[in-house]
Each structure stands twice: as C-alpha cells, then as structure tokens.
Motif scaffolding. Sequence first.
Motif, PDB file in Angstrom:
ATOM      1  N   GLY A 136     -12.499 -52.543 -16.334  1.00 24.07           N
ATOM      2  CA  GLY A 136     -11.951 -51.916 -15.136  1.00 24.07           C
ATOM      3  C   GLY A 136     -12.365 -52.604 -13.863  1.00 24.07           C
ATOM      4  N   GLY A 137     -13.197 -53.642 -13.958  1.00 19.72           N
ATOM      5  CA  GLY A 137     -13.609 -54.388 -12.787  1.00 19.72           C
ATOM      6  C   GLY A 137     -14.890 -53.883 -12.162  1.00 19.72           C
ATOM      7  N   LEU A 138     -15.648 -54.799 -11.582  1.00 20.13           N
ATOM      8  CA  LEU A 138     -16.875 -54.430 -10.888  1.00 20.13           C
ATOM      9  C   LEU A 138     -16.539 -53.688  -9.595  1.00 20.13           C
ATOM     10  CD1 LEU A 138     -18.965 -57.721 -11.262  1.00 20.13           C
ATOM     11  CD2 LEU A 138     -19.074 -55.657 -12.669  1.00 20.13           C
ATOM     12  N   ARG A 139     -17.437 -52.771  -9.245  1.00 22.42           N
ATOM     13  CA  ARG A 139     -17.204 -52.039  -8.006  1.00 22.42           C
ATOM     14  C   ARG A 139     -18.510 -51.423  -7.506  1.00 22.42           C
ATOM     15  NH1 ARG A 139     -12.801 -47.901 -10.052  1.00 22.42           N
ATOM     16  NH2 ARG A 139     -12.056 -49.896 -10.853  1.00 22.42           N
ATOM     17  N   SER A 140     -18.466 -50.970  -6.286  1.00 25.53           N
ATOM     18  CA  SER A 140     -19.575 -50.220  -5.710  1.00 25.53           C
ATOM     19  C   SER A 140     -19.345 -48.747  -5.988  1.00 25.53           C
ATOM     20  CB  SER A 140     -19.651 -50.476  -4.206  1.00 25.53           C
ATOM     21  OG  SER A 140     -20.405 -49.477  -3.567  1.00 25.53           O
ATOM     22  N   LYS A 141     -20.359 -48.074  -6.516  1.00 25.53           N
ATOM     23  CA  LYS A 141     -20.187 -46.679  -6.917  1.00 25.53           C
ATOM     24  C   LYS A 141     -19.831 -45.785  -5.747  1.00 25.53           C
ATOM     25  CE  LYS A 141     -22.334 -43.025  -9.636  1.00 25.53           C
ATOM     26  NZ  LYS A 141     -23.455 -42.652 -10.546  1.00 25.53           N
ATOM     27  N   ASP A 142     -20.435 -46.031  -4.592  1.00 25.06           N
ATOM     28  CA  ASP A 142     -20.195 -45.172  -3.433  1.00 25.06           C
ATOM     29  C   ASP A 142     -19.212 -45.766  -2.441  1.00 25.06           C
ATOM     30  OD1 ASP A 142     -21.735 -47.225  -2.440  1.00 25.06           O
ATOM     31  OD2 ASP A 142     -23.478 -45.971  -1.997  1.00 25.06           O
ATOM     32  N   GLY A 143     -18.607 -46.897  -2.795  1.00 20.13           N
ATOM     33  CA  GLY A 143     -17.642 -47.522  -1.906  1.00 20.13           C
ATOM     34  C   GLY A 143     -18.252 -48.304  -0.764  1.00 20.13           C
ATOM     35  N   LYS A 144     -19.569 -48.331  -0.692  1.00 22.25           N
ATOM     36  CA  LYS A 144     -20.249 -49.076   0.366  1.00 22.25           C
ATOM     37  C   LYS A 144     -20.603 -50.472  -0.116  1.00 22.25           C
ATOM     38  CE  LYS A 144     -22.280 -44.819   2.243  1.00 22.25           C
ATOM     39  NZ  LYS A 144     -23.543 -44.099   2.579  1.00 22.25           N
ATOM     40  N   ALA A 145     -21.214 -51.262   0.776  1.00 27.37           N
ATOM     41  CA  ALA A 145     -21.657 -52.599   0.385  1.00 27.37           C
ATOM     42  C   ALA A 145     -22.658 -52.498  -0.757  1.00 27.37           C
ATOM     43  CB  ALA A 145     -22.283 -53.302   1.587  1.00 27.37           C
ATOM     44  N   LEU A 146     -22.663 -53.505  -1.620  1.00 24.72           N
ATOM     45  CA  LEU A 146     -23.592 -53.499  -2.749  1.00 24.72           C
ATOM     46  C   LEU A 146     -25.030 -53.470  -2.240  1.00 24.72           C
ATOM     47  CD1 LEU A 146     -22.091 -56.036  -5.322  1.00 24.72           C
ATOM     48  CD2 LEU A 146     -21.932 -53.540  -5.314  1.00 24.72           C
ATOM     49  N   SER A 147     -25.849 -52.712  -2.916  1.00 23.53           N
ATOM     50  CA  SER A 147     -27.261 -52.614  -2.556  1.00 23.53           C
ATOM     51  C   SER A 147     -28.111 -52.874  -3.792  1.00 23.53           C
ATOM     52  CB  SER A 147     -27.572 -51.222  -1.986  1.00 23.53           C
ATOM     53  OG  SER A 147     -27.283 -50.218  -2.960  1.00 23.53           O
ATOM     54  N   GLY A 148     -29.400 -53.098  -3.557  1.00 18.43           N
ATOM     55  CA  GLY A 148     -30.333 -53.276  -4.666  1.00 18.43           C
ATOM     56  C   GLY A 148     -30.547 -54.703  -5.085  1.00 18.43           C
ATOM     57  N   PHE A 149     -29.848 -55.672  -4.484  1.00 17.78           N
ATOM     58  CA  PHE A 149     -29.998 -57.084  -4.836  1.00 17.78           C
ATOM     59  C   PHE A 149     -31.030 -57.747  -3.924  1.00 17.78           C
ATOM     60  CE2 PHE A 149     -25.934 -56.122  -6.692  1.00 17.78           C
ATOM     61  CZ  PHE A 149     -25.868 -56.922  -7.831  1.00 17.78           C
ATOM     62  N   ALA A 150     -31.908 -58.528  -4.519  1.00 14.71           N
ATOM     63  CA  ALA A 150     -32.886 -59.307  -3.761  1.00 14.71           C
ATOM     64  C   ALA A 150     -32.856 -60.737  -4.268  1.00 14.71           C
ATOM     65  CB  ALA A 150     -34.281 -58.714  -3.907  1.00 14.71           C
ATOM     66  N   ILE A 151     -33.222 -61.671  -3.411  1.00 16.23           N
ATOM     67  CA  ILE A 151     -33.109 -63.089  -3.737  1.00 16.23           C
ATOM     68  C   ILE A 151     -34.364 -63.814  -3.297  1.00 16.23           C
ATOM     69  CG2 ILE A 151     -32.028 -63.795  -1.550  1.00 16.23           C
ATOM     70  CD1 ILE A 151     -30.041 -65.462  -3.283  1.00 16.23           C
ATOM     71  N   ALA A 152     -34.718 -64.868  -4.005  1.00 16.51           N
ATOM     72  CA  ALA A 152     -35.930 -65.637  -3.688  1.00 16.51           C
ATOM     73  C   ALA A 152     -35.660 -67.117  -3.875  1.00 16.51           C
ATOM     74  CB  ALA A 152     -37.088 -65.198  -4.585  1.00 16.51           C
ATOM     75  N   GLY A 153     -36.437 -67.916  -3.149  1.00 10.82           N
ATOM     76  CA  GLY A 153     -36.420 -69.350  -3.328  1.00 10.82           C
ATOM     77  C   GLY A 153     -37.564 -69.788  -4.222  1.00 10.82           C
ATOM     78  N   ALA A 154     -37.918 -71.058  -4.134  1.00 13.78           N
ATOM     79  CA  ALA A 154     -38.974 -71.599  -4.980  1.00 13.78           C
ATOM     80  C   ALA A 154     -40.330 -70.973  -4.683  1.00 13.78           C
ATOM     81  CB  ALA A 154     -39.048 -73.119  -4.812  1.00 13.78           C
ATOM     82  N   ASP A 155     -40.491 -70.380  -3.487  1.00  8.27           N
ATOM     83  CA  ASP A 155     -41.764 -69.733  -3.162  1.00  8.27           C
ATOM     84  C   ASP A 155     -41.932 -68.385  -3.871  1.00  8.27           C
ATOM     85  OD1 ASP A 155     -39.928 -68.187  -1.836  1.00  8.27           O
ATOM     86  OD2 ASP A 155     -40.855 -68.369   0.144  1.00  8.27           O
ATOM     87  N   ARG A 156     -40.884 -67.926  -4.567  1.00  2.00           N
ATOM     88  CA  ARG A 156     -40.891 -66.688  -5.349  1.00  2.00           C
ATOM     89  C   ARG A 156     -41.101 -65.440  -4.491  1.00  2.00           C
ATOM     90  NH1 ARG A 156     -43.982 -68.463 -11.027  1.00  2.00           N
ATOM     91  NH2 ARG A 156     -42.832 -70.449 -11.254  1.00  2.00           N
ATOM     92  N   HIS A 157     -40.778 -65.543  -3.238  1.00  2.00           N
ATOM     93  CA  HIS A 157     -40.849 -64.385  -2.349  1.00  2.00           C
ATOM     94  C   HIS A 157     -39.441 -63.825  -2.188  1.00  2.00           C
ATOM     95  CE1 HIS A 157     -41.856 -61.676   0.876  1.00  2.00           C
ATOM     96  NE2 HIS A 157     -40.978 -62.273   1.675  1.00  2.00           N
ATOM     97  N   PHE A 158     -39.246 -62.588  -2.608  1.00  2.00           N
ATOM     98  CA  PHE A 158     -37.934 -61.975  -2.587  1.00  2.00           C
ATOM     99  C   PHE A 158     -37.681 -61.284  -1.253  1.00  2.00           C
ATOM    100  CE2 PHE A 158     -38.543 -62.531  -7.084  1.00  2.00           C
ATOM    101  CZ  PHE A 158     -37.257 -62.766  -7.575  1.00  2.00           C
ATOM    102  N   VAL A 159     -36.432 -61.386  -0.800  1.00  2.00           N
ATOM    103  CA  VAL A 159     -35.966 -60.644   0.366  1.00  2.00           C
ATOM    104  C   VAL A 159     -34.671 -59.954  -0.030  1.00  2.00           C
ATOM    105  CG1 VAL A 159     -37.007 -62.287   1.972  1.00  2.00           C
ATOM    106  CG2 VAL A 159     -34.610 -62.583   1.281  1.00  2.00           C
ATOM    107  N   TRP A 160     -34.365 -58.884   0.694  1.00  2.00           N
ATOM    108  CA  TRP A 160     -33.119 -58.194   0.402  1.00  2.00           C
ATOM    109  C   TRP A 160     -31.946 -59.089   0.744  1.00  2.00           C
ATOM    110  CZ3 TRP A 160     -33.749 -54.718  -2.901  1.00  2.00           C
ATOM    111  CH2 TRP A 160     -34.879 -53.892  -2.888  1.00  2.00           C
TER     112      TRP A 160
END
Length: 681
Positions: A599-623
């Motif tokens: 049925g396709g990926l979607r946001s449950k509440d219709g808002k922007a996706l939340s809960g994703f964090a990303i990091a570089g080689a320093d392994r420090h995550f930011v939202w």
Amino acid sequence: AAASLVRAEPAGGPDGGSELPLLSPIFSDHAVLQRGVPIDVWGWTQPCTVVTVTLAGGALAAPVSVQARAAPDGRWQADLPAQAAGGPYELDVTGGAERAHAGDLLMGDVWLCSGQSNMELPLRACQDGAQAVAKATHPHLRLCKVPDRGAVDPRASAALVWSPCTPDSARDFSGAAYYMGLKLMREEHVPVGLVESAVGGTIAEAWMSLDSLLADPRVNNPFIPGSDHEGNLDALLAMFARMRWQERQSHGASWTALYRRWIAAYEPGHKATPPWFAPVFDDSAWKTIKLPGVWGGGGWLPHFAGVVWLRKTVRLDATWGAQGGTVTIGAPKDHDTVWVNGEEVGDDLRPGPGDRTYRLRPGLLHAGANVIVIRVSGYSGRYCGIGTVSRVKPRPSEMYLADGPRRMDLEGDWRYAPSVDFSQAPPLPVRLAQLSTPTVLYNAMIAPLIPLRLKGIAWYQGEYSTWSGLYYRHTLTELITDWRRRLGQGDLPFLVVQLPNLGDPKPQQPEAGADGWVLVREAQRLTAASVPNVGLVVTTDIGAAHLLHPPDKRDLGDRLAGAALALAYGRGGEWSGPLYRDAAVEPGQIRIHFDHVGGGLRSKDGKALSGFAIAGADRHFVWAQATIVGNEVLVHAAQVPVPVAVRYAWAMNPIGNLTNGTGLPASPFRTDDWPMPEKSW
C-alpha cells in the motif's frame, strides 16, 4: 481419564512423580489434533506391550486402528492417518489390561503460545476484559494451559486438560493467544487449539534445553549474569545435582516445609526475646528507609542476599478494624511474612513479583498504636525488597491498611534490620527459581509436549532478558532451532512479538541505545531477518508507557494472527509494517529500502516523518529530515554532510511515525554495525 501405571524409573510424571499414563494427557477430552498431517499419539505402559490405538467418528466411515509396541522404557508411539478439519472424534487406547479413552476431539490447527508475562496475561486483565470474557463462548476454539512448573530434568508428561472456550475457561487464559486463535478460527473456518505454556518474569534460558545451552559460547563465562543463579555452567549443573540429592533426602517434604524448617533453625528474629515481630520491641537501633523500595543494586543494602525485617507503627482511631480489614504490602521480590500487632496474618513463599494482600480478623486493629512487621527474603540481592518491578512508575499507595473503603497509607518511613545473610548461613534448601534458572521451564513445560503436531508457535518474551542486550539474538536463534529440531516438523512458523513501547516518551539521542530494552528489540528484528519462517510482530504503538503489561491484547492478537495467516497458511495481503532491508549511502543522504511496503510507505499522522537520526564517521547522531520517495525513505541532515548511518525509533518509547498502507508501524532499526553492548548488566 487415562489409566496410569506406577513405574520404577526416574521421575517423569505430570507432578514430578513416577506415574506415567497409558495415553499422554495432551490427548485428553476436548483436545484439538493437527489436521492434514499424520497424528502422532503416544503414552507409556509395560515394556514391550503391544498397544492398539483406534480413532472413530468424524468423517471416518469406519474406525481406524493402528498398533505399536512399547519400547524397553515403556514409551510407545503410533501414527494415525491424517484427517481433514472437523469432528468430533473418539480415541481409544488399549495396552495389556489398561484402557484409555478421549472424546470430543476435533481436527484443526494447534498453536503453542509461550513466553513470559505478556503472553500469560489473562483475558480478564486485558483491555475490556470483563466484556470479552462474557462473550467468550466458542465451541470450536479449545484451550489448554500447561501448569507452571520447573524441573531439573526433562519431564515426560504434564498435567494437561483441554477445555472448550467458555467464559470460565477463557477468563484466566492468555489474552494474546485467545485473540489470535479467535481470528484464525474465523478466518480459516476450522477448529483451533491453543496450548499456553508461559510464566511471567522468566528468562529465555529457562525455556531452553540443556543441549541448546551447551551450545552457548558463554558456558565458561559468567552464566546468566544478574540472575538469581550467577556462575558458570559447572555451577549450574552442581546446583541441579544438589537438588536431586535434596529430593532424595527430603522424604517427600515440600520445598516450603524445608524452607520453614531452615528459617526456624537460623532466623535470629524469631529466637530473640522478645521476637522481632512482637508489638512491644525496641527497634530504636534499627535504621530508617522509605518504602516501597528495593535494597539491592543501588538500594539501601547493595549486594545483600538474605532476610530483612521491617517495622512500622501507625495510629488508628477506635472505628478501625471492628469488622476486620486487609493489609497490602505491594510486591515483594521473593518471600514475605507479615505480622500485625504480633499476630501472623500472611506468609507467601511464591517467588516473583505480585501484590500481597492479607485479611485481618475483626478486632485485630485497635485504637492507638498498631505495629506492622514484614520479614522479606531476597535471594539475588537485585531488586529485592518491597517494590514494584513490573511497573515503570509505582502506583499510588501500594502499601496500605484497608477497612472497607477507608485506607491508611503505609508508604514512607520504615525501620529495618537485616537478619540472615545467605552467604554466611548454612545453605538454603534449593528451589527451582522459575524466574532465572536455565532449562527448568523447558524441562517441565515444553518437553512434555514433544512431539505434538503443531501449526506454529507464538513467542512473547524478552522483558526479563534485557540484561543480555544484543546477545539475545543468539539465545533466541538457539531456542527456535532447538524447539524445531525436537518437534521434527521442519521450519515451523515461529512468531516473535517485538518488545513494545515503554516508559516516558522522549526523543532521546539514538546513541543512548545501550539500553537493554532497545537492544533486545533489535536482536528480535535481526533474528526474524535471518532465521527462516520467523515472523516479527511489531508493537511499538500498542504498549503502555508505565505498564509492563500493556492491556491492549486484542490488537496484538490480530497482528499475531495476520503473521500466522501469511507464514502458516500462505495467505496474501500485507501483515507487517515496514521492515528495514538495506541502505545505500549517496552524496549528502542515505536511501533506506524496506520490505513489507504494502500500500506504500506513509506517515501515520500525515505529518513529516519523525524518529530518524543520522550520523557521520564520528558516530554522533543528530535528528534528520526524512522523506518518502516511492517505497524508499531518503534521510539527510545539514549538520552531517557526509552521512554514514541512520537509526530509527531507537528508544524504549520511541518517536516515529513511519507505516505502510496497513497502518502498521515500522520496526525500529539501525543501518550501522558499529559495536554495541552485547550485554547491558
């Protein structure tokens, strides 16, 4: 009832005795037998006796009989031809002079439902439990609950009883299993049999066979750290040997009787003059602590395993207690005895958490000073005391006197004194501590079911294994492999319930993922991704922030049934939320690919996706910002121009709103393989 025979060989009967029945109790009246496959039937009789097994009724035009010869150990097994769904059938067994009969048998699908308290939580305690129980009349849904037992050695049989689903039989049966079975019965239009074998507060290792534990690379390292039985495998086997010796020496005395003899012999609180439970006793030299609370870990007696006495005086007016009352002391970790004004009012030797409430006779409470005394025994030194280990936040007033609607709060300051230090006293009688003794639940609650023909297995466990962290992946994989091998039915569908959301929802940074809850959840995901025919049931949206036992078992049962319909029945349609497959690092962003995007990926509440964090080689995550593009998610953050890894919903009670067309949540995941704690103790 099946005839039984006393046999002079090692204990293996339903209650640990030597009586083994002609026909295994798993084939008792009202049982469901697995349709569409040969029907394995077994039991015990005199060695080398010829046994005749006859199936009649149902769709059979005439009875079908097969014969088997008992082995030198007395066990026999016969295979009846496969039958389609339906019934009722009658089963008759003869062996020499013995006879056994089971009636009202149905052919359908049999599911084993195992694990700890969230599988065990009864229907009556679930959301809208009273209404569900009142409606639970389903003649083609059959329930069988394996008695809570532990055993040093594998048992051949257990005291099993099947019941048609009625309000009476469903009331104390697993809510999760009930809802799963109800949906399967309605979807497949066949009888469904549910075998509940679950015990609250149990580690996965308690459900594993000794052979599978011997395959554990930790056997020469600290074994089950943080449990009630720390040590290595040799220490565990030595403890089992001591239990066997104790059984022989006790001449039938129960562990309870042995424990009380031990307390009477070594407890200074009883021998003192006056005894420590006396109303008139000078406790001014005792220290003061606040209850509810625990003494182990960071508590008031770190690392102490033994007996602690607690005293509190409360003042009541003359209207209290004329008609009696109750005293509730919350949830002691192990064992407790309670006195009120010098009179013993309760003595509970059950291991494990659970509120204790004891009745008070009329007139026991009186005007003026009333003295409440508690003696608490704690084996492990961890989480011992008067507290609640099953709730993230204590309930208001867990300790109180009650007289009708009135309550007197007992929380707050108590005097305490340790009495017996188990490390300094003569050894306690050994007990099978079901919470934390490896193999004992497999021996008593799984081994007696083998080789029962099944449609599949549902497993909800992990809360009490969070100390093991990512190592839980190895444990769960070994358990699945071992059970399947012993059942001899190939890669049986195995449904794993992933740990739900728990605790205050807070957007914590994902490198804080050393929490055992998060790591076990990841271990469950990895197991489902690598072991054939394992379905992961994600529950991060139907937990309860401050309840270890979320009451919504209807949605859980429906999700279990959805996974079962796909894995065991080959049904089409989407049954899972998005599951992480792999990731591709691109300039300035990371592209995430998923399975189960129906049925396709979607946001449950219709808002922007939340809960994703990303990091570089320093392994420090930011939202991060995350965007759905087709069936993929693109993740990026301005602070991380050269990204390396993404984590999603990486917290006990995570934020995160990614779903697919079914509305089912995506499982938490990480794309990196950076070192994580394999244990969290």
